[in-house]
Motif scaffolding. Structure first.
Motif, PDB file in Angstrom:
ATOM      1  N   ASP A 165     100.889 115.735  52.915  1.00 32.70           N
ATOM      2  CA  ASP A 165      99.675 115.708  52.262  1.00 32.70           C
ATOM      3  C   ASP A 165      99.584 116.594  50.970  1.00 32.70           C
ATOM      4  O   ASP A 165      99.849 117.822  51.126  1.00 32.70           O
ATOM      5  CB  ASP A 165      98.723 116.363  53.268  1.00 32.70           C
ATOM      6  CG  ASP A 165      97.293 116.244  52.741  1.00 32.70           C
ATOM      7  OD1 ASP A 165      96.949 116.432  51.495  1.00 32.70           O
ATOM      8  OD2 ASP A 165      96.146 116.741  53.552  1.00 32.70           O
ATOM      9  N   HIS A 166      99.939 115.917  49.857  1.00 24.56           N
ATOM     10  CA  HIS A 166     100.172 116.441  48.625  1.00 24.56           C
ATOM     11  C   HIS A 166      98.842 117.146  47.880  1.00 24.56           C
ATOM     12  O   HIS A 166      98.838 118.124  47.347  1.00 24.56           O
ATOM     13  CB  HIS A 166     100.708 115.519  47.526  1.00 24.56           C
ATOM     14  CG  HIS A 166     102.340 115.027  47.625  1.00 24.56           C
ATOM     15  ND1 HIS A 166     102.834 114.268  47.063  1.00 24.56           N
ATOM     16  CD2 HIS A 166     103.015 115.648  48.749  1.00 24.56           C
ATOM     17  CE1 HIS A 166     104.002 114.436  47.454  1.00 24.56           C
ATOM     18  NE2 HIS A 166     104.266 115.113  48.466  1.00 24.56           N
ATOM     19  N   ASP A 167      97.706 116.838  48.435  1.00 22.96           N
ATOM     20  CA  ASP A 167      96.557 117.315  48.204  1.00 22.96           C
ATOM     21  C   ASP A 167      96.472 118.818  48.818  1.00 22.96           C
ATOM     22  O   ASP A 167      95.762 119.922  48.287  1.00 22.96           O
ATOM     23  CB  ASP A 167      95.196 116.419  48.640  1.00 22.96           C
ATOM     24  CG  ASP A 167      95.302 115.262  47.800  1.00 22.96           C
ATOM     25  OD1 ASP A 167      95.428 115.217  46.697  1.00 22.96           O
ATOM     26  OD2 ASP A 167      94.557 114.294  48.327  1.00 22.96           O
ATOM     27  N   TYR A 168      96.988 118.839  50.040  1.00 22.98           N
ATOM     28  CA  TYR A 168      96.892 119.928  50.787  1.00 22.98           C
ATOM     29  C   TYR A 168      97.975 121.024  49.769  1.00 22.98           C
ATOM     30  O   TYR A 168      97.537 122.293  49.540  1.00 22.98           O
ATOM     31  CB  TYR A 168      97.599 119.916  52.092  1.00 22.98           C
ATOM     32  CG  TYR A 168      98.061 121.182  53.024  1.00 22.98           C
ATOM     33  CD1 TYR A 168      97.083 122.351  53.129  1.00 22.98           C
ATOM     34  CD2 TYR A 168      99.226 121.358  53.389  1.00 22.98           C
ATOM     35  CE1 TYR A 168      97.530 123.206  53.958  1.00 22.98           C
ATOM     36  CE2 TYR A 168      99.537 122.256  54.127  1.00 22.98           C
ATOM     37  CZ  TYR A 168      98.871 123.606  54.361  1.00 22.98           C
ATOM     38  OH  TYR A 168      99.173 124.420  54.941  1.00 22.98           O
ATOM     39  N   LEU A 169      99.015 120.640  49.555  1.00 25.56           N
ATOM     40  CA  LEU A 169     100.026 121.572  48.892  1.00 25.56           C
ATOM     41  C   LEU A 169      99.434 121.895  47.421  1.00 25.56           C
ATOM     42  O   LEU A 169      99.495 123.092  46.980  1.00 25.56           O
ATOM     43  CB  LEU A 169     101.172 120.717  48.545  1.00 25.56           C
ATOM     44  CG  LEU A 169     102.197 120.528  49.897  1.00 25.56           C
ATOM     45  CD1 LEU A 169     103.439 119.759  49.404  1.00 25.56           C
ATOM     46  CD2 LEU A 169     102.462 121.668  50.411  1.00 25.56           C
ATOM     47  N   ARG A 170      98.617 120.882  46.795  1.00 23.08           N
ATOM     48  CA  ARG A 170      97.828 121.349  45.739  1.00 23.08           C
ATOM     49  C   ARG A 170      96.878 122.359  45.847  1.00 23.08           C
ATOM     50  O   ARG A 170      96.799 123.196  44.951  1.00 23.08           O
ATOM     51  CB  ARG A 170      97.147 119.928  44.930  1.00 23.08           C
ATOM     52  CG  ARG A 170      96.217 120.213  43.798  1.00 23.08           C
ATOM     53  CD  ARG A 170      97.255 120.844  42.640  1.00 23.08           C
ATOM     54  NE  ARG A 170      98.250 120.209  42.209  1.00 23.08           N
ATOM     55  CZ  ARG A 170      99.510 120.762  41.703  1.00 23.08           C
ATOM     56  NH1 ARG A 170      99.389 122.231  41.235  1.00 23.08           N
ATOM     57  NH2 ARG A 170     100.545 120.079  41.359  1.00 23.08           N
ATOM     58  N   THR A 171      96.236 122.159  46.985  1.00 23.84           N
ATOM     59  CA  THR A 171      95.360 123.214  47.272  1.00 23.84           C
ATOM     60  C   THR A 171      95.761 124.450  47.311  1.00 23.84           C
ATOM     61  O   THR A 171      95.231 125.608  46.767  1.00 23.84           O
ATOM     62  CB  THR A 171      94.318 122.948  48.391  1.00 23.84           C
ATOM     63  OG1 THR A 171      93.498 121.525  48.172  1.00 23.84           O
ATOM     64  CG2 THR A 171      93.490 123.974  48.820  1.00 23.84           C
ATOM     65  N   LEU A 172      96.828 124.977  48.007  1.00 18.85           N
ATOM     66  CA  LEU A 172      97.621 126.136  48.106  1.00 18.85           C
ATOM     67  C   LEU A 172      98.107 126.502  46.923  1.00 18.85           C
ATOM     68  O   LEU A 172      97.999 127.608  46.532  1.00 18.85           O
ATOM     69  CB  LEU A 172      98.719 126.005  49.231  1.00 18.85           C
ATOM     70  CG  LEU A 172      98.381 125.468  50.543  1.00 18.85           C
ATOM     71  CD1 LEU A 172      99.583 125.509  51.583  1.00 18.85           C
ATOM     72  CD2 LEU A 172      97.310 126.407  51.123  1.00 18.85           C
ATOM     73  N   THR A 173      98.831 125.690  46.118  1.00 21.06           N
ATOM     74  CA  THR A 173      99.189 125.908  44.756  1.00 21.06           C
ATOM     75  C   THR A 173      97.892 126.482  43.686  1.00 21.06           C
ATOM     76  O   THR A 173      98.308 127.700  43.173  1.00 21.06           O
ATOM     77  CB  THR A 173     100.075 124.807  44.096  1.00 21.06           C
ATOM     78  OG1 THR A 173     101.137 124.514  45.260  1.00 21.06           O
ATOM     79  CG2 THR A 173     100.581 125.209  42.649  1.00 21.06           C
ATOM     80  N   ASP A 174      97.025 125.547  43.830  1.00 18.41           N
ATOM     81  CA  ASP A 174      95.933 126.326  43.093  1.00 18.41           C
ATOM     82  C   ASP A 174      95.289 127.457  43.356  1.00 18.41           C
ATOM     83  O   ASP A 174      95.026 128.498  42.495  1.00 18.41           O
ATOM     84  CB  ASP A 174      94.918 125.084  42.891  1.00 18.41           C
ATOM     85  CG  ASP A 174      95.279 123.939  42.029  1.00 18.41           C
ATOM     86  OD1 ASP A 174      96.429 123.968  41.392  1.00 18.41           O
ATOM     87  OD2 ASP A 174      94.576 122.987  42.260  1.00 18.41           O
ATOM     88  N   LEU A 175      95.055 127.783  44.770  1.00 16.71           N
ATOM     89  CA  LEU A 175      94.647 129.273  45.217  1.00 16.71           C
ATOM     90  C   LEU A 175      95.571 130.239  44.762  1.00 16.71           C
ATOM     91  O   LEU A 175      95.253 131.285  44.424  1.00 16.71           O
ATOM     92  CB  LEU A 175      94.463 128.960  46.746  1.00 16.71           C
ATOM     93  CG  LEU A 175      94.212 130.224  47.234  1.00 16.71           C
ATOM     94  CD1 LEU A 175      92.753 130.810  46.827  1.00 16.71           C
ATOM     95  CD2 LEU A 175      94.094 130.280  48.849  1.00 16.71           C
ATOM     96  N   PRO A 202     105.357 118.241  41.722  1.00 11.88           N
ATOM     97  CA  PRO A 202     106.181 118.443  40.312  1.00 11.88           C
ATOM     98  C   PRO A 202     106.379 119.726  39.664  1.00 11.88           C
ATOM     99  O   PRO A 202     107.228 120.268  39.188  1.00 11.88           O
ATOM    100  CB  PRO A 202     105.410 117.485  39.407  1.00 11.88           C
ATOM    101  CG  PRO A 202     105.014 116.453  40.380  1.00 11.88           C
ATOM    102  CD  PRO A 202     104.169 117.172  41.323  1.00 11.88           C
ATOM    103  N   ASP A 203     105.297 120.656  40.022  1.00 12.51           N
ATOM    104  CA  ASP A 203     105.399 121.771  39.195  1.00 12.51           C
ATOM    105  C   ASP A 203     105.788 122.980  40.383  1.00 12.51           C
ATOM    106  O   ASP A 203     105.565 124.242  40.009  1.00 12.51           O
ATOM    107  CB  ASP A 203     103.868 122.296  38.902  1.00 12.51           C
ATOM    108  CG  ASP A 203     102.872 121.994  39.877  1.00 12.51           C
ATOM    109  OD1 ASP A 203     103.010 121.431  40.676  1.00 12.51           O
ATOM    110  OD2 ASP A 203     101.728 122.894  39.767  1.00 12.51           O
ATOM    111  N   LEU A 204     106.362 122.468  41.548  1.00 12.07           N
ATOM    112  CA  LEU A 204     106.866 123.750  42.259  1.00 12.07           C
ATOM    113  C   LEU A 204     108.498 123.349  42.396  1.00 12.07           C
ATOM    114  O   LEU A 204     108.927 122.210  42.181  1.00 12.07           O
ATOM    115  CB  LEU A 204     106.256 123.338  43.621  1.00 12.07           C
ATOM    116  CG  LEU A 204     104.794 123.653  43.796  1.00 12.07           C
ATOM    117  CD1 LEU A 204     104.506 123.359  45.506  1.00 12.07           C
ATOM    118  CD2 LEU A 204     104.216 124.882  43.354  1.00 12.07           C
TER     119      LEU A 204
END
Length: 583
Positions: A165-175, A202-204
């Motif tokens: 779930d890349h949306d989940y990873l994005r949520t954690l990253t943005d937070l 990509p940005d991790l």
């Protein structure tokens, strides 16, 4: 201002190439009075960085009751690392695995109705967001560009082995970025193409976890992380043990050769573990890949520093390798001294199990630990038995849908037998009687894969002679209260479940190794400090007693035995015994 960044080929410390040579220490597995000692010994092995997970369920076992003091004082731990002149890597999860109970996730979280773990599900994301904000309040001011020492923060943990779930990873990253975390962010996965693809963004910065075939696995990692420094952020230098298994070790020379290959390739590394510590209390996890396997109390991990924090053969082998690539201090920590040897007679105080106080008829099916709010390891279940279920033979088969994880069966207070989840046992014949008591132990919550957050206790329906039993009462056992009451209990002679208590003198506080060979299964405490579980099933034969839990003069030992003792004695021995090994 000091800076730490990711360059085209290297980590950059103030713009200059820098290699991270780190080791894992879990503050929640080490007595706080020992933190500084273990950190210092890491530096003496040649490390420049300490890595730690953050265990959410240690900080917030009850929802809304956040604790960052004492054993949970992450800020103090990071400050001690800084005081030793070392950098820090923080891995807050929220899922950590780590062979830690429930993979670090609180039971209140995983038992929330309808929750979706480790994905973009609103209840889960809301709770995780609150947790991460609390962690980052501690971490943000300690980042290297604020005058602190934190150089990397990890997003999730080996996520590609669980989900995509890349949306989940994005949520954690943005937070994380919104919480003012400015240092580089990483992910870690085993160097399998599908895991590396599913577990990052990509940005991790993607790193690997492995313990062998370093050259091959770095090549796979490079295919998925084309630029920037290569890093094995979990270099497995040993392994964990489970009850009923063997004590796992790895050859020091072979592990050192793999470390050499990593460093020769120019990679950065985090040694997992540098020092494992202990699963004190009932904090051990469990695995279940078709057979349930609860983790033992020791988390020695065959690491360079043993469970009591002293150098092993692997420490010296790794230190020699690191010295080829980085400065290593001249000082070498001393070997483990022999611990005091004592034999302490114990008073047997008889059955400690509290009587049932709950009226029968309260529940059609047995409630789970989660339904009862029980975070401890034991629940007592009681129910009247229907006379008509036994027939002329006077016996009938008692059958459970599932037992999680170990159950002792008694009819009219007489012990009948035991059922083990690890052996896939769920039924046994019982004699005619009026009352059934089932004592169930949670042996450790699964810390990996799809069984995260599963309920504990008697799961599903219970039948006797094919007829469902309904009208259950269930009572959580307060283990701390049981242990506290044992020293004051009157002495009794018993061959079954019993409390044990005794006293011993020490000239000064000292690390001890408690031999459990004379006992069967249970829990041990010294001066009220909960050492953890013991079990004749092995492989572990001794429990580590950290010196800060002892004192000069009189000390007290309490044992809560679940089955029986061979001899009412506590033997403290000179050295640990973690069990037999595979030859």
């Amino acid at each position: 201002m000091t800076t730490f960044a990711i360059g085209d080929t290297d980590f950059l410390l103030d713009g200059r190439p820098h290699r991270v040579i780190a080791g894992a220490l879990h503050y929640f597995r080490i007595h706080p009075d020992h933190w500084a000692d273990r950190i210092r010994k890491a530096r003496l092995m040649g490390l420049n960085t300490i890595e730690t997970y953050v265990a959410w369920n240690a900080h917030e076992p009850v929802r809304g009751e956040w604790d960052a003091t004492g054993w949970n004082d992450l800020g103090r731990f990071l400050d001690l690392i800084a005081a030793e002149g070392m950098h820090a890597i923080v891995r807050p999860g929220p899922y950590i695995c780590a062979e830690w109970h429930n993979g670090g996730l609180p039971v209140w979280l995983t038992s929330t109705p309808g929750i979706g773990l480790r994905r973009s599900e609103p209840q889960y994301v809301e709770a995780v967001s609150t947790y991460l904000r609390r962690v980052y309040e501690i971490v943000a001011p300690r980042q290297i560009d604020r005058g602190g020492n934190v150089v990397l923060v990890q997003i999730e943990n080996e996520y590609g082995a669980y989900g995509s779930d890349h949306d989940y990873l994005r949520t954690l990253t943005d937070l994380t970025r919104a919480c003012d975390i400015t240092v580089p962010l990483t992910t870690v996965d085993q160097p399998e193409p599908h895991m590396l693809t599913a577990g990052t963004l990509p940005d991790l910065h993607t790193t690997g976890s492995f313990g062998s075939r370093a050259t091959e696995r770095l090549a796979t990692l490079r295919e998925h992380q084309p630029t920037g420094p290569l890093m094995c952020s979990e270099f497995w230098d040993g392994w964990f043990d489970w009850w009923g298994g063997v004590h796992h070790t790895t050859d020091a020379a072979a592990s050192a050769a793999e470390l050499d290959a990593l460093l020769a390739a120019g990679a950065s590394v985090n040694i997992y573990m540098l020092h494992g510590g202990s699963n004190f209390g009932t904090t051990n996890g469990a695995n279940d890949k078709g057979r349930y396997a609860p983790i033992v109390t020791s988390y020695d991990y065959d690491a360079p520093l043993d469970e009591s924090g002293h150098p092993t053969e692997k420490f010296h082998a790794f230190r020699e390798v690191i010295a080829r690539y980085a400065p290593v201090p001249d000082e070498v920590p001393p070997a483990r001294p022999a611990a005091p040897v004592l034999s302490v007679p114990l008073r047997a105080t008889g059955d400690w199990l509290p009587a049932s106080t709950e009226p029968a008829g309260g529940a059609a099916t047995p409630p789970a630990f989660e339904d009862l709010g029980q975070l401890g390891p034991l629940v007592r279940y009681d129910i009247p038995l229907p006379a008509g279920a036994f027939g002329e033979a006077g016996t009938a088969v008692l059958s459970f849908t599932e037992v999680r994880d170990l159950a002792w069966i008694a009819v009219d207070s007489a012990p009948i037998g035991r059922l083990q989840r690890a052996l896939h046992e769920r039924s046994l014949p019982i004699p005619r009687g009026a009352h059934l008591t089932v004592l169930v132990e949670d042996q450790g919550r699964v810390n990996y894969d799809v069984r995260l957050g599963e309920n504990k206790g008697l799961v599903g329906t219970v039948t006797l002679g094919g007829r469902e039993l309904t009208g259950w009462s269930a009572q959580p056992v307060d283990l701390a209260a049981v242990a506290a009451g044992i020293p004051a209990a009157s002495e009794q002679t018993t061959a079954g479940r019993t409390g044990l208590a005794g006293t011993f003198d020490l000239d000064e506080p000292a690390d001890l190794f408690l031999d459990t060979e004379a006992w069967s299964k249970g829990y041990a405490f010294v001066n009220g400090f909960f050492l953890g579980r013991y079990w004749r099933n092995g492989p572990q034969r001794t429990l580590y007693v950290p010196a800060p839990a002892t004192r000069a003069g009189a000390n007290e030992i309490v044992v809560v035995e679940l089955e029986h003792v061979i001899e009412p004695v506590a033997a403290f021995v000179a050295a640990p015994d973690l069990g037999h090994r595979e030859e």
